[in-house]
Enzyme design. Structure first.
Site, mmCIF file in Angstrom:
data_model
loop_
_atom_site.group_PDB
_atom_site.id
_atom_site.type_symbol
_atom_site.label_atom_id
_atom_site.label_comp_id
_atom_site.label_asym_id
_atom_site.label_seq_id
_atom_site.Cartn_x
_atom_site.Cartn_y
_atom_site.Cartn_z
ATOM 1 N N LYS A 22 0.842 -1.207 0.000
ATOM 2 C CA LYS A 22 0.000 0.000 0.000
ATOM 3 C C LYS A 22 0.875 1.253 0.000
ATOM 4 O O LYS A 22 0.632 2.190 -0.760
ATOM 5 C CB LYS A 22 -0.894 0.009 1.247
ATOM 6 N N ASN A 23 1.902 1.268 0.858
ATOM 7 C CA ASN A 23 2.687 2.489 1.022
ATOM 8 C C ASN A 23 3.598 2.783 -0.168
ATOM 9 O O ASN A 23 4.191 3.857 -0.242
ATOM 10 C CB ASN A 23 3.513 2.421 2.315
ATOM 11 N N ARG A 42 -3.730 10.627 4.858
ATOM 12 C CA ARG A 42 -2.618 11.555 4.935
ATOM 13 C C ARG A 42 -1.774 11.578 3.658
ATOM 14 O O ARG A 42 -1.343 12.640 3.204
ATOM 15 C CB ARG A 42 -1.767 11.128 6.130
ATOM 16 N N CYS A 77 -4.419 8.314 9.942
ATOM 17 C CA CYS A 77 -4.469 7.639 11.242
ATOM 18 C C CYS A 77 -4.165 8.618 12.366
ATOM 19 O O CYS A 77 -3.277 9.462 12.241
ATOM 20 C CB CYS A 77 -3.414 6.540 11.295
ATOM 21 N N ARG A 124 1.683 14.296 13.610
ATOM 22 C CA ARG A 124 1.991 14.121 12.192
ATOM 23 C C ARG A 124 1.933 15.414 11.386
ATOM 24 O O ARG A 124 1.080 15.593 10.522
ATOM 25 C CB ARG A 124 1.065 13.072 11.581
ATOM 26 N N VAL A 166 3.248 18.541 8.717
ATOM 27 C CA VAL A 166 3.778 18.517 7.336
ATOM 28 C C VAL A 166 4.859 19.579 7.145
ATOM 29 O O VAL A 166 5.219 19.906 6.026
ATOM 30 C CB VAL A 166 2.653 18.712 6.280
ATOM 31 N N LEU A 174 8.024 19.559 7.392
ATOM 32 C CA LEU A 174 9.223 19.174 6.635
ATOM 33 C C LEU A 174 8.922 19.008 5.146
ATOM 34 O O LEU A 174 9.778 19.244 4.294
ATOM 35 C CB LEU A 174 9.823 17.881 7.211
ATOM 36 N N ASP A 202 5.442 0.482 11.831
ATOM 37 C CA ASP A 202 4.186 -0.108 11.349
ATOM 38 C C ASP A 202 4.021 -1.574 11.770
ATOM 39 O O ASP A 202 2.993 -2.179 11.467
ATOM 40 C CB ASP A 202 4.094 0.002 9.821
ATOM 41 N N ILE A 229 9.271 6.676 16.559
ATOM 42 C CA ILE A 229 8.871 7.415 15.348
ATOM 43 C C ILE A 229 7.656 8.308 15.605
ATOM 44 O O ILE A 229 7.655 9.481 15.245
ATOM 45 C CB ILE A 229 8.570 6.449 14.175
ATOM 46 N N ARG A 281 -8.469 -0.361 4.965
ATOM 47 C CA ARG A 281 -7.581 0.623 4.349
ATOM 48 C C ARG A 281 -6.247 -0.010 3.977
ATOM 49 O O ARG A 281 -5.589 0.453 3.049
ATOM 50 C CB ARG A 281 -7.295 1.781 5.328
#
Ligand code: UD1
Length: 430
Positions: A22-23, A102, A126, A131, A133, A135, A316, A338, A408
Site C-alpha cells: 500500500k505504502n 494523509r 491515522c 503528524r 507537514v 518538513l 508499522d 517514530i 484501508r
C-alpha cells in the site's frame, strides 16, 4: 459498520499470498501526475485507500483504466491500473477528499512541479500523534515554492517553476522524501536530498521515476541527488510486495504456531523484523516463492525492540509485535521512537487480558498464560491488526469493531487467514 469475529485457538497452516505494498502504491499512483503519458502500475492492492486516492486523482484530471482479471488470477492477485494525467484540470485537492488519508497530501509535489501551483487541504489519516507537514513544506520551499496557509489549505506557488536546491531533513521522513523526490525531478538544476528516508517504498518510487525518465543517483541511500529534466514519460512498473503485511502474517503465525508460506514476500525488505521474530522462537526461512514462517512447539521468548527508520524495526509492525509479546514467557520492552501516541492498541489489548505498562515512549509487556476473547475497538490501521493477532490466540470469541481501518491496509484479510485454518468472519453493518 462491519465487525470481525474471531474464535481463537487454531494454528495457521498453508499459504498466504502477499499483496503489493500500500505504502508504495499510493506515491506511485501520485507520480502519474508528473507526466501527460500513461503510467501503468501492476500489483496494486485492492484497498479502500487506493480507491480513495483514485478519486482524488480523478479530480485533478487523471484518467484511470483498470485491467480486467485474467484466467487463473484470484481475487487477491493485484490489479493493473493505467493512469493518464493528459491535462491537469484542477490543482486543488479539497478537504472532503484529503481528510481521510494523509498520503493524499503528497499530490502537492507533482502538482506544483508540473503546473507551478497547488492548493491542498491539510491532511487527516491515522490518529497517531500530531503528524505535521512542516518538513514537506520546507522541502518545497528549498526548491523555490512560496507557501501560504489559507483557510486550512496549503497554497504553494512557483510561477516560474521549481529550481534545484539542497534539502536537509532534520529527521527521517518518508512523506518528506517522497515529496522532495517528486518535486525535484522536474525542477531546473540539481537537488540534493540529505538524510533521505531509505524505506523500500521510497526506493520503489525512485526506480519508477527513473523509468519515467528522471535522473536520480544514490537510490537506496540517505543522500539522493536529482538532476531535473524538462519532462517525464509514461512507464510500466510493478509495485513491490508489502513488507508490513508480510511481517503482520509472520507475527500471526509466530503467535498461533503452525507453518505458513508467505507467497511472494521478500525477506530482504524486513530483515530486522524477521530477525526479531527468530529471536522470539519462530523459524524463518527464505525460499523460492516467498518466506516461510514456522513455530511448532516451543514457547514465545520475550524480545526487546525499538522502532527505527528503515532498515530498523518498522513502527508499522510495533503494535503487531506487542500483540505477540503479550503471550511471551517473560517481560519485553517496546520503545516507539517514530510517532508519539502510537500506543492506542494497549488499552484494547488489555481488554483481552494483556498486561502492559506504559512509561512515556516505552511499553513494558508482561507475557500472560492466556488471553480471553472480548469486544474491542480498532483505533488505527496497524493497531487494528494487532487485535486480530491477539484474537487468533485468545480463548473464545473476540469481536473487533470499526474494521474500516483494516480495509484501508489489508487486502482480503479474512479470506487469507481462514484459508490457513483461522476461524474469522466478517459481520456486515451493525
Ligand atoms: C509513512 C507511512 C506510515 C509509516 C511512516 C513511518 C505511508 C502512506 N505511510 O508515513 O505507514 O508509519 O511513514 O515509517 O507511506 N514528521 C515531521 N514533520 C513532517 C513530516 C514528518 O515532524 O513534515 C515526523 C512525523 O511526525 C514522525 C516522523 O517525522 O514523527 C516520521 O514520519 P514520516 O516518515 O513522514 O511518516 P509518513 O510519511 O506520514
Amino acid at each position: 459498520m462491519d465487525r470481525i469475529q474471531i474464535t481463537g485457538g487454531a494454528s495457521l497452516n498453508g499459504v498466504i499470498p502477499i499483496s503489493g505494498a500500500k505504502n508504495a502504491a499510493l506515491p506511485l499512483m501520485i507520480a502519474s501526475l508528473l507526466t501527460d503519458e500513461t503510467l501503468t502500475l501492476a500489483n496494486v492492492p485492492r484497498l479502500s485507500d487506493v480507491t480513495a486516492l483514485s478519486r482524488i486523482l480523478s479530480n485533478h484530471g487523471v484518467d484511470r483504466m483498470v485491467a480486467g482479471k485474467r484466467a487463473g488470477q484470484s481475487a487477491e492477485t493485484g490489479q493493473t491500473i493505467a493512469l493518464t494525467a493528459r491535462t491537469i484540470v484542477d490543482t486543488c485537492a479539497p478537504y472532503e477528499l484529503v481528510s481521510t488519508m494523509r498520503a493524499s497530501f503528497w499530490v502537492i509535489a507533482p502538482l506544483i512541479a508540473r503546473t507551478g501551483e497547488a492548493r491542498v487541504s491539510l491532511p487527516g489519516g491515522c490518529a497517531i500523534g500530531t503528524r505535521p507537514v512542516d518538513l514537506l513544506l520546507m522541502a518545497l520551499e528549498k526548491l523555490g515554492a512560496e507557501i501560504e496557509i489559507e483557510a486550512g489549505d496549503v497554497v504553494a506557488r512557483a510561477p516560474k517553476g521549481l529550481v534545484g536546491g539542497e534539502i536537509v531533513f532534520p529527521k527521517v521522513t518518508v512523506g518528506g522524501t517522497h515529496t522532495a523526490l517528486m518535486a525535484a525531478v522536474l525542477a531546473r538544476g540539481t537537488t540534493h536530498i540529505v538524510n533521505a528516508a531509505r524505506e523500500p517504498e521510497v526506493t520503489d518510487l525512485a526506480h519508477c521515476l527513473v523509468k519515467m525518465g528522471a535522473r536520480i543517483e544514490g537510490i537506496g541511500t540517505s543522500h539522493l541527488v536529482v538532476t531535473g529534466v524538462a519532462r517525464l514519460t509514461g512507464a510500466h512498473h510493478t509495485v513491490l510486495p508489502d513488507r508490513i503485511e508480510t511481517g503482520t502474517y509472520a507475527m500471526a503465525v509466530a503467535m498461533t504456531g503452525g507453518d505458513v508460506l508467505l507467497e511472494g514476500a521478500r525477506a530482504d525488505l524486513l530483515d530486522s523484523a524477521l530477525g526479531t521474530l527468530s529471536q522470539s522462537g519462530a523459524e524463518v526461512s527464505s525460499e523460492e516463492g516467498g518466506v516461510r514462517i514456522r513455530r511448532n512447539g516451543g514457547g514465545i521468548a520475550p524480545v526487546d525492540v525499538t522502532t527505527e527508520p528503515f532498515p530498523g524495526f518498522p513502527t508499522d509492525l510495533q503494535a503487531q509485535f506487542m500483540a505477540l509479546m503479550t503471550r511471551a514467557g517473560g517481560t519485553s520492552t517496546i520503545r516507539e521512537t517514530i510517532f508519539e501516541n502510537r500506543f492506542m492498541h494497549v488499552q484494547e489489548l488489555a481488554r483481552l487480558g494483556a498486561r502492559i505498562r506504559l512509561d512515556g515512549d516505552v511499553a513494558h509487556v508482561e507475557g500472560v498464560e492466556r488471553l480471553k476473547g472480548a469486544q474491542v475497538m480498532a483505533t488505527d490501521l496497524r493497531a487494528s491488526v494487532s487485535l486480530v493477532i491477539a484474537a487468533l490466540a485468545a480463548e473464545g470469541t473476540t469481536t473487533i469493531n470499526r474494521v474500516y481501518h483494516l480495509d484501508r491496509g489489508f487486502e482480503a484479510l479474512e479470506a487469507k487467514l481462514s484459508r490457513c485454518g483461522a476461524q474469522v468472519q466478517r459481520i456486515a453493518g451493525g
